[in-house]
Design an enzyme around this catalytic site. Structure first.
Site, PDB file in Angstrom:
ATOM      1  N   ASP A 109      70.129 -12.246   6.720  1.00 50.87           N
ATOM      2  CA  ASP A 109      70.351 -13.188   7.813  1.00 50.87           C
ATOM      3  C   ASP A 109      71.062 -12.393   8.912  1.00 50.87           C
ATOM      4  O   ASP A 109      72.234 -12.062   8.784  1.00 50.87           O
ATOM      5  CB  ASP A 109      71.224 -14.345   7.310  1.00 50.87           C
ATOM      6  CG  ASP A 109      71.604 -15.322   8.432  1.00 50.87           C
ATOM      7  OD1 ASP A 109      71.211 -15.098   9.591  1.00 50.87           O
ATOM      8  OD2 ASP A 109      72.296 -16.312   8.125  1.00 50.87           O
ATOM      9  N   TRP A 159      77.891 -19.016   6.014  1.00 51.80           N
ATOM     10  CA  TRP A 159      76.425 -18.979   6.119  1.00 51.80           C
ATOM     11  C   TRP A 159      75.803 -18.466   4.838  1.00 51.80           C
ATOM     12  O   TRP A 159      74.765 -18.961   4.395  1.00 51.80           O
ATOM     13  CB  TRP A 159      75.986 -18.165   7.332  1.00 51.80           C
ATOM     14  CG  TRP A 159      76.435 -18.779   8.620  1.00 51.80           C
ATOM     15  CD1 TRP A 159      77.298 -18.235   9.533  1.00 51.80           C
ATOM     16  CD2 TRP A 159      76.072 -20.072   9.144  1.00 51.80           C
ATOM     17  NE1 TRP A 159      77.491 -19.105  10.583  1.00 51.80           N
ATOM     18  CE2 TRP A 159      76.748 -20.240  10.373  1.00 51.80           C
ATOM     19  CE3 TRP A 159      75.250 -21.099   8.688  1.00 51.80           C
ATOM     20  CZ2 TRP A 159      76.628 -21.388  11.151  1.00 51.80           C
ATOM     21  CZ3 TRP A 159      75.124 -22.256   9.468  1.00 51.80           C
ATOM     22  CH2 TRP A 159      75.808 -22.391  10.673  1.00 51.80           C
ATOM     23  N   LYS A 217      71.901 -16.801  19.224  1.00 55.09           N
ATOM     24  CA  LYS A 217      73.111 -15.984  19.303  1.00 55.09           C
ATOM     25  C   LYS A 217      72.897 -14.786  20.228  1.00 55.09           C
ATOM     26  O   LYS A 217      73.668 -14.559  21.130  1.00 55.09           O
ATOM     27  CB  LYS A 217      73.532 -15.483  17.920  1.00 55.09           C
ATOM     28  CG  LYS A 217      73.607 -16.559  16.838  1.00 55.09           C
ATOM     29  CD  LYS A 217      74.835 -17.447  16.943  1.00 55.09           C
ATOM     30  CE  LYS A 217      74.747 -18.742  16.158  1.00 55.09           C
ATOM     31  NZ  LYS A 217      74.607 -18.617  14.729  1.00 55.09           N
TER      32      LYS A 217
HETATM   33  C1  LIG Z   1      74.431 -19.614  13.541  1.00 55.94           C
HETATM   34  C2  LIG Z   1      74.103 -19.019  12.254  1.00 55.94           C
HETATM   35  C3  LIG Z   1      73.239 -19.654  11.341  1.00 55.94           C
HETATM   36  C4  LIG Z   1      72.649 -21.021  11.586  1.00 55.94           C
HETATM   37  O1  LIG Z   1      71.575 -20.933  12.414  1.00 55.94           O
HETATM   38  P1  LIG Z   1      70.706 -22.214  12.789  1.00 55.94           P
HETATM   39  O2  LIG Z   1      69.688 -21.597  13.679  1.00 55.94           O
HETATM   40  O3  LIG Z   1      71.611 -23.181  13.471  1.00 55.94           O
HETATM   41  O4  LIG Z   1      70.135 -22.771  11.543  1.00 55.94           O
HETATM   42  C5  LIG Z   1      72.939 -18.995  10.171  1.00 55.94           C
HETATM   43  N1  LIG Z   1      73.446 -17.791   9.900  1.00 55.94           N
HETATM   44  C6  LIG Z   1      74.280 -17.147  10.740  1.00 55.94           C
HETATM   45  C7  LIG Z   1      74.809 -15.805  10.378  1.00 55.94           C
HETATM   46  C8  LIG Z   1      74.628 -17.749  11.944  1.00 55.94           C
HETATM   47  O5  LIG Z   1      75.462 -17.110  12.783  1.00 55.94           O
END
Ligand SMILES: *Cc1c(COP(=O)(O)O)cnc(C)c1O
Length: 352
Positions: free
Chosen positions: A169, A102, A193
């Site tokens: 993030d 990511w 998540k």
């Molecule tokens: C799942 C995830 C993403 C991607 O998220 P989307 O909403 O599908 O764009 C980005 N960063 C992390 C750490 C993730 O776990």
């Protein structure tokens, strides 16, 4: 029977939240209308939105300096949105710490808008640790990290110190433990998540870091426009926001982040303890960096992988296959994962 769902995302939410959400889909608070057919500008939905924002602020203790937004486009859109809103148009420069897939995607998008310095990376060992004591240049527009690495099973336990805005993030560990929001310029998280259904993206942004790039930002990518419109510059993801609100209500009613941390630590300790003491399994992540949300593990004899997955399946356990870039297994044990489900997985591991 409900499965023990260890999915990395979209992932489980509390049963009570699913039940309330399904009721509102048919008849929202006795209005005779579904939550997904009322106007996003109706007083009913505005109340939902305001409550969701208020709960985020209360639960995470968000200071006055920061705004809370619910946007669309997932964390993946935030990879470019953070960059376009913070990277100076002339000689723009940002520091990124690469802790996995990511982070890498965020780095790629930021590169479209300026110079990206990867100031540390854990790539040398397939991202099984979090780089520490990273030297961050003082002249960068911002610093970007991934707080929990959903695929590799690592997690920041303390955050880097920097004078530049720190962007994180937090898609896979937001609301799993208390954080000091005042230390961050931007926090973003795809909802699917640990917050709600896919479709909403939570953004917490410090107002005074915006509007300084000297570049023209398309409206839909401009945080300032979304702040002004209170996330309603365009139609927001109404159902995803509603369910996120329900989940935050549930979190608050069940002791907030302090209680959640305790439960998360307990669940993770049980599972890591089994991995460490069961001669058939191994976890290769640096112990101090192990994620409390995504627990990765391997069978020492990988020829038995399918057999283990079959045993899991038989016990009603789903989605424990590891990400293809790591192999093995991954148990995502977000807030809503009951300790009984973790125990069910451990029972299968013990018997195997
Ligand atoms: C799942 C995830 C993403 C991607 O998220 P989307 O909403 O599908 O764009 C980005 N960063 C992390 C750490 C993730 O776990």
């Amino acid at each position: 029977m409900k499965k023990h769902n260890f999915s990395a995302g979209p992932s489980i939410l509390p049963q009570e939240v699913f039940e309330k959400a399904s009721k509102a889909l048919l008849d929202f608070e006795n209005t005779g209308l579904s939550i997904i057919e009322i106007s996003h500008r109706s007083k009913e939905f505005v109340a939902v939105y305001d409550k969701a924002v208020a709960l985020v602020k209360e639960i995470l203790n968000v200071p006055e300096t920061h705004e809370v937004l619910f946007l669309q486009g997932g964390a993946s859109t935030q990879f470019l949105m953070t960059a376009i809103n913070l990277m100076k148009s002339e000689n723009g420069k940002a520091a990124y710490i690469n802790t996995g897939a990511w982070s890498k995607k965020a780095i790629k998008e930021a590169g479209l808008f300026g110079e990206v310095n990867v100031v540390a990376t854990s790539e040398d060992t397939n991202h099984n640790y979090i780089p520490k004591n990273v030297e961050i240049p003082s002249d960068v527009d911002y610093v970007h990290i991934t707080s929990n690495n959903t695929i590799f099973g690592t997690q920041y336990k303390s955050f880097p110190e920097t004078n530049a805005p720190l962007v994180a993030d937090m898609s896979s560990d937001i609301f799993s433990k208390p954080i000091d929001v005042s230390k961050f310029g931007i926090i973003y998280a795809g909802a699917q998540k640990n917050l709600g259904p896919a479709g909403a993206t939570l953004v917490i942004v410090k107002k005074d870091i915006l509007g300084k790039t000297g570049r023209t930002i398309p409206s839909m990518l401009d945080y300032q426009i979304h702040i002004k419109g209170e996330s309603m510059f365009n139609t927001p993801p109404v159902f995803a926001i509603y369910v996120s609100m329900l989940n935050l209500e549930y979190l608050k009613a069940n002791g907030g982040l302090e209680a959640a941390t305790k439960r998360n630590e307990e669940k993770a300790a049980l599972l890591y303890n089994e991995i460490d003491n069961n001669p058939s399994f191994v976890n290769n992540v640096a112990k101090e960096d192990r994620s409390l949300m995504n627990v990765v593990f391997l069978l020492k004899d990988e020829s038995k992988n399918d057999e283990f997955l079959a045993a899991c399946s038989e016990a009603g356990i789903s989605n424990v296959k590891g990400h293809r870039s790591v192999g093995g297994f991954r148990a995502s044990i977000y807030n809503a994962m009951p300790i009984e489900s973790v125990q069910a997985l451990i029972d299968v591991m013990k018997k195997f």
